[in-house]
Design an enzyme around this catalytic site. Structure first.
Site, PDB file in Angstrom:
ATOM      1  N   ARG A  47       0.851  -1.184   0.000  1.00  0.00           N
ATOM      2  CA  ARG A  47       0.000   0.000   0.000  1.00  0.00           C
ATOM      3  C   ARG A  47       0.888   1.236   0.000  1.00  0.00           C
ATOM      4  NH1 ARG A  47      -3.655  -2.443  -1.507  1.00  0.00           N
ATOM      5  NH2 ARG A  47      -5.693  -2.782  -0.582  1.00  0.00           N
ATOM      6  N   HIS A  74      -0.938   0.701  -9.577  1.00  0.00           N
ATOM      7  CA  HIS A  74      -1.647  -0.128  -8.587  1.00  0.00           C
ATOM      8  C   HIS A  74      -2.393  -1.282  -9.275  1.00  0.00           C
ATOM      9  CE1 HIS A  74      -3.875  -0.343  -4.473  1.00  0.00           C
ATOM     10  NE2 HIS A  74      -3.763  -1.542  -5.046  1.00  0.00           N
TER      11      HIS A  74
HETATM   12  P1  NDP Z   1      -1.696 -11.175   4.899  1.00  0.00           P
HETATM   13  O1  NDP Z   1      -2.565 -10.614   5.968  1.00  0.00           O
HETATM   14  O2  NDP Z   1      -1.872 -12.592   4.509  1.00  0.00           O
HETATM   15  O3  NDP Z   1      -0.162 -10.970   5.302  1.00  0.00           O
HETATM   16  C1  NDP Z   1       0.292  -9.829   5.934  1.00  0.00           C
HETATM   17  C2  NDP Z   1       1.709 -10.079   6.449  1.00  0.00           C
HETATM   18  O4  NDP Z   1       2.181  -8.885   7.048  1.00  0.00           O
HETATM   19  C3  NDP Z   1       1.762 -11.170   7.515  1.00  0.00           C
HETATM   20  O5  NDP Z   1       2.919 -11.916   7.362  1.00  0.00           O
HETATM   21  C4  NDP Z   1       1.807 -10.366   8.818  1.00  0.00           C
HETATM   22  O6  NDP Z   1       2.457 -11.036   9.884  1.00  0.00           O
HETATM   23  C5  NDP Z   1       2.632  -9.188   8.373  1.00  0.00           C
HETATM   24  N1  NDP Z   1       2.388  -8.032   9.250  1.00  0.00           N
HETATM   25  C6  NDP Z   1       1.275  -7.292   9.385  1.00  0.00           C
HETATM   26  N2  NDP Z   1       1.444  -6.315  10.289  1.00  0.00           N
HETATM   27  C7  NDP Z   1       2.706  -6.451  10.749  1.00  0.00           C
HETATM   28  C8  NDP Z   1       3.473  -5.742  11.699  1.00  0.00           C
HETATM   29  N3  NDP Z   1       2.995  -4.689  12.364  1.00  0.00           N
HETATM   30  N4  NDP Z   1       4.732  -6.162  11.923  1.00  0.00           N
HETATM   31  C9  NDP Z   1       5.230  -7.232  11.266  1.00  0.00           C
HETATM   32  N5  NDP Z   1       4.555  -7.945  10.342  1.00  0.00           N
HETATM   33  C10 NDP Z   1       3.305  -7.553  10.083  1.00  0.00           C
HETATM   34  O7  NDP Z   1      -1.883 -10.204   3.646  1.00  0.00           O
HETATM   35  P2  NDP Z   1      -1.640 -10.574   2.123  1.00  0.00           P
HETATM   36  O8  NDP Z   1      -0.315 -11.212   1.987  1.00  0.00           O
HETATM   37  O9  NDP Z   1      -2.807 -11.278   1.562  1.00  0.00           O
HETATM   38  O10 NDP Z   1      -1.638  -9.111   1.462  1.00  0.00           O
HETATM   39  C11 NDP Z   1      -0.688  -8.143   1.854  1.00  0.00           C
HETATM   40  C12 NDP Z   1      -1.085  -6.775   1.327  1.00  0.00           C
HETATM   41  O11 NDP Z   1      -0.822  -6.681  -0.065  1.00  0.00           O
HETATM   42  C13 NDP Z   1      -2.562  -6.417   1.417  1.00  0.00           C
HETATM   43  O12 NDP Z   1      -2.926  -6.008   2.721  1.00  0.00           O
HETATM   44  C14 NDP Z   1      -2.687  -5.298   0.418  1.00  0.00           C
HETATM   45  O13 NDP Z   1      -2.490  -4.051   1.046  1.00  0.00           O
HETATM   46  C15 NDP Z   1      -1.567  -5.573  -0.577  1.00  0.00           C
HETATM   47  N6  NDP Z   1      -2.072  -5.920  -1.909  1.00  0.00           N
HETATM   48  C16 NDP Z   1      -1.721  -5.108  -2.960  1.00  0.00           C
HETATM   49  C17 NDP Z   1      -2.139  -5.415  -4.225  1.00  0.00           C
HETATM   50  C18 NDP Z   1      -1.712  -4.623  -5.395  1.00  0.00           C
HETATM   51  O14 NDP Z   1      -2.244  -4.820  -6.499  1.00  0.00           O
HETATM   52  N7  NDP Z   1      -0.742  -3.744  -5.250  1.00  0.00           N
HETATM   53  C19 NDP Z   1      -2.996  -6.579  -4.485  1.00  0.00           C
HETATM   54  C20 NDP Z   1      -3.276  -7.362  -3.316  1.00  0.00           C
HETATM   55  C21 NDP Z   1      -2.835  -7.017  -2.075  1.00  0.00           C
HETATM   56  P3  NDP Z   1       1.827 -12.372  10.527  1.00  0.00           P
HETATM   57  O15 NDP Z   1       1.918 -13.413   9.443  1.00  0.00           O
HETATM   58  O16 NDP Z   1       2.712 -12.703  11.652  1.00  0.00           O
HETATM   59  O17 NDP Z   1       0.414 -12.021  10.877  1.00  0.00           O
HETATM   60  C1  OXD Z   2      -5.851  -5.509  -3.079  1.00  0.00           C
HETATM   61  C2  OXD Z   2      -5.395  -4.572  -4.112  1.00  0.00           C
HETATM   62  O1  OXD Z   2      -5.745  -5.196  -1.900  1.00  0.00           O
HETATM   63  O2  OXD Z   2      -5.689  -4.814  -5.313  1.00  0.00           O
HETATM   64  O3  OXD Z   2      -6.295  -6.610  -3.450  1.00  0.00           O
HETATM   65  O4  OXD Z   2      -4.735  -3.589  -3.807  1.00  0.00           O
END
Ligand code: NDP
Ligand code: OXD
Length: 314
Positions: free
Chosen positions: A229, A277
């Site tokens: 993000r 994005h």
């Molecule tokens: P998940 O919730 O599966 O994974 C998030 C990861 O971040 C986990 O490993 C989590 O740790 C870690 N995390 C969260 N907060 C913290 C913190 N404060 N400190 C350390 N680690 C942290 O999310 P996804 O992998 O499914 O997606 C990730 C992000 O990708 C989405 O939230 C979205 O914003 C972005 N995205 C962007 C897209 C684009 O087109 N650019 C498309 C899709 C998604 P833990 O495993 O220990 O909980």
């Molecule tokens: C998502 C994105 O969060 O597309 O899936 O950014």
């Protein structure tokens, strides 16, 4: 049990048509049309218009149409119902395509050779490192980070990930929590950001974090790829780090303000690659099928896949 499609930036009619196919027999309405708020059991949202979640007395769940749900969690009208995000192989694969593509583009100096071709230059310094020489660090090792990490490892990269909790994954070295962040950064040549946006992660990718990246890598300086993000990053810090050599290059899919304002220097910086994005687009067919499966689970008294932890915010 009516489902309301609420999005200010995606084509509501396309999503409504897909929901009608995925949820036969249900009524599907679009925010802005006339409907009785008492009929709405579910909202399917992507950057919903202000007020879209207010005044729905029989709401049972809110479904995000993407993997990240920051825009739902930040909505002042969000009621205390379950929030469900997308976890789907289609979206996960798309993100891994993006991450592997851009790690390889930096490894293989894609932009350099593209510029050389435009200038008619035939030049090769014979210094090309192999993937095994390059340490990729995934900031966020969740659904998307883990899949991208596995695929990078298959390509030969030396892969690690950082997350809140430790992980066990073959071929990916796990670092967890604040205490292990400096060691993780210090062994990272390409930093791939796949964190969710929460109060704990906003502005996380700042000058201090970038200064902790490895200085002894084979790519001539550390590289940032952010596909999480935009508000995770401090863009003035990224530009300053590029200008003074703290960072060698950046590939950014997400921005503090989207669309990226025309005046942003990120558009024209020679070391920055901008994508709009779309690292992992939500495919309407795949995502509406996911939502239909989760509605069936909710109505059967089961926990939906992709249920967001309200306290953590992701
Ligand atoms: P998940 O919730 O599966 O994974 C998030 C990861 O971040 C986990 O490993 C989590 O740790 C870690 N995390 C969260 N907060 C913290 C913190 N404060 N400190 C350390 N680690 C942290 O999310 P996804 O992998 O499914 O997606 C990730 C992000 O990708 C989405 O939230 C979205 O914003 C972005 N995205 C962007 C897209 C684009 O087109 N650019 C498309 C899709 C998604 P833990 O495993 O220990 O909980
Ligand atoms: C998502 C994105 O969060 O597309 O899936 O950014």
């Amino acid at each position: 049990m009516t489902l309301l499609v609420a999005t200010a930036s995606w084509a509501s009619d396309v999503w409504a048509e897909r929901f009608r196919a995925a949820l036969p027999g249900r009524r599907i309405v679009i925010h802005g049309e006339a409907f009785d708020p008492a009929d709405i059991a579910y909202v399917a949202a992507w950057k919903q218009p202000p007020g879209a979640l207010a005044g729905l007395p029989n709401l049972r769940a809110v479904f995000g149409l993407g993997a990240g749900v920051d825009y739902i969690m930040e909505d002042p009208d969000l009621p205390g119902v379950p929030v469900v995000r997308v976890i789907d192989p289609d979206l996960t694969n798309r993100m891994s395509e993006y991450v592997v593509l851009h790690c390889l583009a930096h490894l293989r100096q894609f932009r350099r050779y593209e510029a050389q071709q435009r200038a008619g230059v035939w030049e090769d310094d014979r210094q090309q490192p192999a993937a095994r020489d390059v340490r990729v660090g995934l900031l966020g090792l969740g659904e998307l980070g883990m899949d991208a990490g596995r695929k990078l490892a298959v390509m030969g990269f030396d892969v690690a990930g950082w997350s809140r909790s430790a992980k066990a994954a073959e071929g990916i070295r796990s670092f967890a929590g604040e205490a292990e962040l400096p060691a993780f950064l210090a062994r990272t040549d390409i930093l791939v950001v796949l964190l969710p946006l929460t109060p704990a992660t906003e502005g996380f990718v700042d000058r201090r974090l970038l200064a902790g990246l490895a200085r002894d890598g084979r790519l001539g300086g550390p590289i940032l790829i952010n596909a999480g993000r935009g508000r995770l990053q401090v863009e003035t810090d990224i530009l300053a780090a590029l200008d003074d050599g703290t960072l060698k290059a950046a590939t950014l899919d997400v921005f503090q303000t989207e669309p990226l304002p025309a005046a942003s220097r990120l558009w024209t910086h020679p070391q920055v690659t901008v994508t709009p994005h779309n690292a992992a687009m939500s495919d309407p067919a795949a995502v509406t099928a996911h939502v239909a499966r989760q509605i069936a689970r909710l109505e059967a008294g089961q926990t939906p896949e992709g249920l967001v932890d309200r306290a953590r915010g992701y």
